[in-house]
Design an enzyme around this catalytic site. Structure first.
Site, mmCIF file in Angstrom:
data_model
loop_
_atom_site.group_PDB
_atom_site.id
_atom_site.type_symbol
_atom_site.label_atom_id
_atom_site.label_comp_id
_atom_site.label_asym_id
_atom_site.label_seq_id
_atom_site.Cartn_x
_atom_site.Cartn_y
_atom_site.Cartn_z
ATOM 1 N N ARG A 123 0.793 -1.254 -0.260
ATOM 2 C CA ARG A 123 0.237 -0.125 0.480
ATOM 3 C C ARG A 123 0.515 1.436 0.042
ATOM 4 N NH1 ARG A 123 -3.252 -0.052 5.072
ATOM 5 N NH2 ARG A 123 -2.102 0.944 5.709
ATOM 6 N N LYS A 140 5.942 -17.719 9.679
ATOM 7 C CA LYS A 140 5.056 -17.956 11.059
ATOM 8 C C LYS A 140 4.860 -16.663 11.233
ATOM 9 C CE LYS A 140 9.494 -17.720 12.987
ATOM 10 N NZ LYS A 140 9.007 -17.021 13.907
ATOM 11 N N ASP A 147 10.300 -21.972 8.313
ATOM 12 C CA ASP A 147 11.420 -21.658 9.410
ATOM 13 C C ASP A 147 12.701 -21.893 8.982
ATOM 14 O OD1 ASP A 147 12.702 -23.062 11.095
ATOM 15 O OD2 ASP A 147 11.494 -24.172 12.130
ATOM 16 N N HIS A 148 13.050 -20.640 8.976
ATOM 17 C CA HIS A 148 14.445 -20.338 8.600
ATOM 18 C C HIS A 148 15.514 -21.040 9.173
ATOM 19 C CE1 HIS A 148 14.690 -17.575 11.334
ATOM 20 N NE2 HIS A 148 15.759 -17.235 11.371
ATOM 21 N N LYS A 174 19.096 -23.345 7.339
ATOM 22 C CA LYS A 174 20.509 -22.758 7.995
ATOM 23 C C LYS A 174 21.339 -24.443 7.669
ATOM 24 C CE LYS A 174 19.630 -19.277 11.564
ATOM 25 N NZ LYS A 174 19.631 -18.987 11.896
ATOM 26 N N GLU A 195 19.005 -15.063 23.240
ATOM 27 C CA GLU A 195 19.552 -14.067 22.058
ATOM 28 C C GLU A 195 20.130 -12.999 22.833
ATOM 29 O OE1 GLU A 195 16.355 -13.569 17.947
ATOM 30 O OE2 GLU A 195 15.679 -13.822 19.556
ATOM 31 N N ASP A 201 6.807 -17.907 19.290
ATOM 32 C CA ASP A 201 7.211 -17.320 18.057
ATOM 33 C C ASP A 201 8.863 -17.653 17.933
ATOM 34 O OD1 ASP A 201 8.968 -14.791 16.602
ATOM 35 O OD2 ASP A 201 10.339 -14.624 18.632
ATOM 36 N N HIS A 258 10.609 -23.152 15.278
ATOM 37 C CA HIS A 258 12.250 -23.770 15.375
ATOM 38 C C HIS A 258 12.817 -24.341 16.149
ATOM 39 C CE1 HIS A 258 12.456 -19.797 12.969
ATOM 40 N NE2 HIS A 258 12.481 -19.188 14.266
ATOM 41 N N LYS A 266 14.763 -13.590 25.543
ATOM 42 C CA LYS A 266 15.316 -12.000 24.511
ATOM 43 C C LYS A 266 16.139 -11.646 26.056
ATOM 44 C CE LYS A 266 12.686 -12.064 21.305
ATOM 45 N NZ LYS A 266 13.690 -12.341 18.927
HETATM 46 C C1 BG6 Z 1 12.360 -15.691 14.228
HETATM 47 C C2 BG6 Z 1 12.175 -14.663 15.279
HETATM 48 O O1 BG6 Z 1 12.455 -16.169 13.440
HETATM 49 O O2 BG6 Z 1 14.083 -16.002 14.839
HETATM 50 C C3 BG6 Z 1 12.793 -13.638 15.775
HETATM 51 O O3 BG6 Z 1 10.362 -13.796 14.918
HETATM 52 C C4 BG6 Z 1 14.242 -13.918 16.017
HETATM 53 O O4 BG6 Z 1 12.260 -13.210 17.103
HETATM 54 C C5 BG6 Z 1 14.627 -14.979 14.902
HETATM 55 O O5 BG6 Z 1 15.169 -13.408 16.805
HETATM 56 C C6 BG6 Z 1 16.163 -15.121 15.253
HETATM 57 O O6 BG6 Z 1 16.680 -15.412 14.299
HETATM 58 P P1 BG6 Z 1 18.582 -16.604 13.861
HETATM 59 O O7 BG6 Z 1 18.057 -16.163 12.855
HETATM 60 O O8 BG6 Z 1 18.601 -14.753 14.202
HETATM 61 O O9 BG6 Z 1 18.583 -17.173 15.118
#
Ligand code: BG6
Length: 506
Positions: free
Chosen positions: A61, A168, A197-198, A202, A236, A255, A260, A358
């Site tokens: 938008r 997600k 799911d990133h 990895k 983190e 989250d 993950h 976090k």
């Molecule tokens: C994301 C979460 O999926 O992964 C975030 O939503 C998190 O909260 C992030 O910070 C961390 O990703 P990575 O690859 O830096 O471990």
């Protein structure tokens, strides 16, 4: 792309080049698109892995023309791409960049999108093959999926493909995940839906399977005869930054544990698949997730916390409640820990402890297999006083590699045995740099390679595991506070102490 010096002919990890195709990103103004998706597209182009006529369409938008969007992509690439910036690669990519302004419920905009895609097929030879990447809040999924269907954008003509990519959260509990899946499956067949799911993109995560199933020496020990327990940590040091809108009400468990951490658990605990195709992997991951149970006493098997003001990297940082846009009475957990069991013969009696948070002491993600102690030590008691248990630690990030910890004799005339580490570090063993997770995953979407994408059934299992925990916490007031820069709430340490164990301090 034409001749490309970055395309290493020995790079066997990503050898396939995507065929003619394009990608449409919904939500191009978001952080994810800017920091990860657009740079990953450029990195793929730079490595020669995209087709020459690749097209990238942004939908949002904004009152932008194509060149405004191209500038946004350019800036994102310059700032966040992994590989070096090369004008000729950029110029070729930029020729295929288009922008479609509009709302997610705006029929005219979707008409324009159809028109744009059609023009790209003619002009750039994308041949009707397009992926729709929904980098948008889930409340808009239904609108966008519905419009894609209504405007014929989801339709695959013979010899062409249409795929949808979603990020997600896949729902916020089992019921809503099912609803979301109903919306998707009405329009796209299961094999055209790619859930990101990133973590699965990895290198170090994929290496869990390589390590387990390409070697002889780990698998015989990988069971309850030798393993005492498993710790999966995703810590983190950052706070929630500017993500209040997404994070508050979601919290640490939804989250990252739902996706993950449970995927890490599945890869660590699953049986050997018959092959590495998507179906065989899914069968094994699903089987192990189905075997995961929570202990009955959730008060003793879970812990949660919320960060209070404290220190991070020598700087004073605010508590969660002081972050912008967080309500003062928010009960969202920023730390979550669970004790899970895997009820099968291999893992009977071996707890899997999962934790994430976090504003913890350090950024580190690892899977630690903690072995039992040797049943008998033929040494004087003083010789092994400081000897710990053996451990195999898969260091997912940031210092990627694997550590094996075992006892070794301290040099000298007397017998004293102390823990030592044997390390494998990616940097020291390989010259190839690891691609970003999103590079790998976007390429797999364009190639139509599904093994690294969780299917709906896995998502359902994750919610089945998590729902009782979320309900339990919802009934119990506020989470315990922990100062930023520490390792989480005391209740989490107590949870392991009750079992006679302690969290690793990575
Ligand atoms: C994301 C979460 O999926 O992964 C975030 O939503 C998190 O909260 C992030 O910070 C961390 O990703 P990575 O690859 O830096 O471990």
């Amino acid at each position: 792309m034409s001749r490309n010096p970055l395309r290493d002919p020995n790079d066997r990890r990503l050898p396939a080049v995507a065929g003619p195709c394009g990608m449409v990103i919904f939500g191009v103004t978001g952080d994810l698109a800017r920091k990860k998706l657009m740079p990953a597209v450029y990195d793929l182009a730079n490595r020669g892995l995209l087709p020459p006529g690749f097209s990238l369409v942004g939908f949002a938008r904004r009152d932008w023309e194509d060149q405004d969007f191209a500038q946004v992509v350019h800036d994102a690439v310059k700032e966040h791409a992994r590989t070096e910036f090369r004008e000729e690669v950029w110029d070729q990519l930029a020729e295929g960049v288009r922008f479609v302004p509009g709302n997610f419920d705006d029929d005219e905009a979707f008409d324009r999108l159809r028109q744009t895609i059609h023009e790209l097929d003619e002009l750039r030879g994308t041949r009707g093959n397009h992926a729709f990447y929904l980098s948008i809040p889930p409340r808009f999924f239904g609108d966008v999926i519905g419009k894609l269907k209504k405007h014929g954008l989801a339709e695959e003509r013979p010899g062409t493909w249409r795929r949808v990519v979603i990020e997600k959260p896949f729902g916020h509990d089992l019921a809503s995940a099912r609803e979301l899946n109903d919306v998707l499956s009405e329009v796209f067949p299961a094999e055209s839906v790619f859930r990101i799911d990133h973590y699965l993109g990895k290198e170090t995560v994929q290496n869990i399977l390589a390590m387990r199933f390409a070697n002889m020496m780990f698998e015989p020990l990988w069971n309850s005869n030798y393993v005492d327990h498993v710790q999966i940590t995703m810590a983190e040091d950052i706070g929630i930054g500017g993500r209040a809108g997404y994070y508050d009400g979601i919290g640490a468990a939804r989250d990252v544990i739902q996706n993950h951490l449970l995927q890490l658990l599945a890869l660590t605990a699953m049986e050997e698949p018959t092959s590495f195709d998507a179906r065989s992997l899914r069968i094994e991951k699903l089987k192990v997730l189905e075997s995961v149970t929570l202990p009955r006493r959730l008060d003793r098997a879970t812990a949660r916390g919320q960060y209070a003001a404290g220190w991070a990297g020598g700087v004073k940082v605010p508590g969660y409640h002081e972050e912008p846009d967080i309500p003062a009475d928010s009960r969202t957990e920023t730390y979550a820990a669970l004790r899970l069991e895997v009820d099968n013969r291999r893992w009977s009696g071996v707890p899997f402890y999962l934790r994430t948070g976090k504003r913890l002491g350090r950024r580190v993600t690892e899977v630690a297999i903690q072995f039992k102690r040797a049943p008998h030590l033929p040494f004087r008691r003083e010789a092994t006083e400081t000897l710990g248990a053996n451990a195999l630690v898969v260091r997912v990030q940031p210092d990627e590699g694997v550590t094996l910890r075992f006892g070794s004799k301290v040099p000298g005339t007397h017998m004293e045995i102390r823990d030592v580490n044997m390390d494998f570090a990616y940097g020291g063993s390989f010259t190839e740099a690891s691609p970003e997770a999103y590079e790998r995953l976007i390429l797999d979407v364009l190639l139509g390679e599904p093994p690294l994408f969780p299917r709906h059934e896995e998502v359902e299992q994750s919610w089945r595991i998590l729902d009782p925990v979320m309900e339990h916490w919802a009934e119990r007031g506020k989470p315990e506070l922990y100062p930023a820069g520490t390792w989480g709430p005391a209740s989490s340490d107590a949870m392991l102490a009750r079992d006679g164990r302690a969290w690793r301090r990575p």
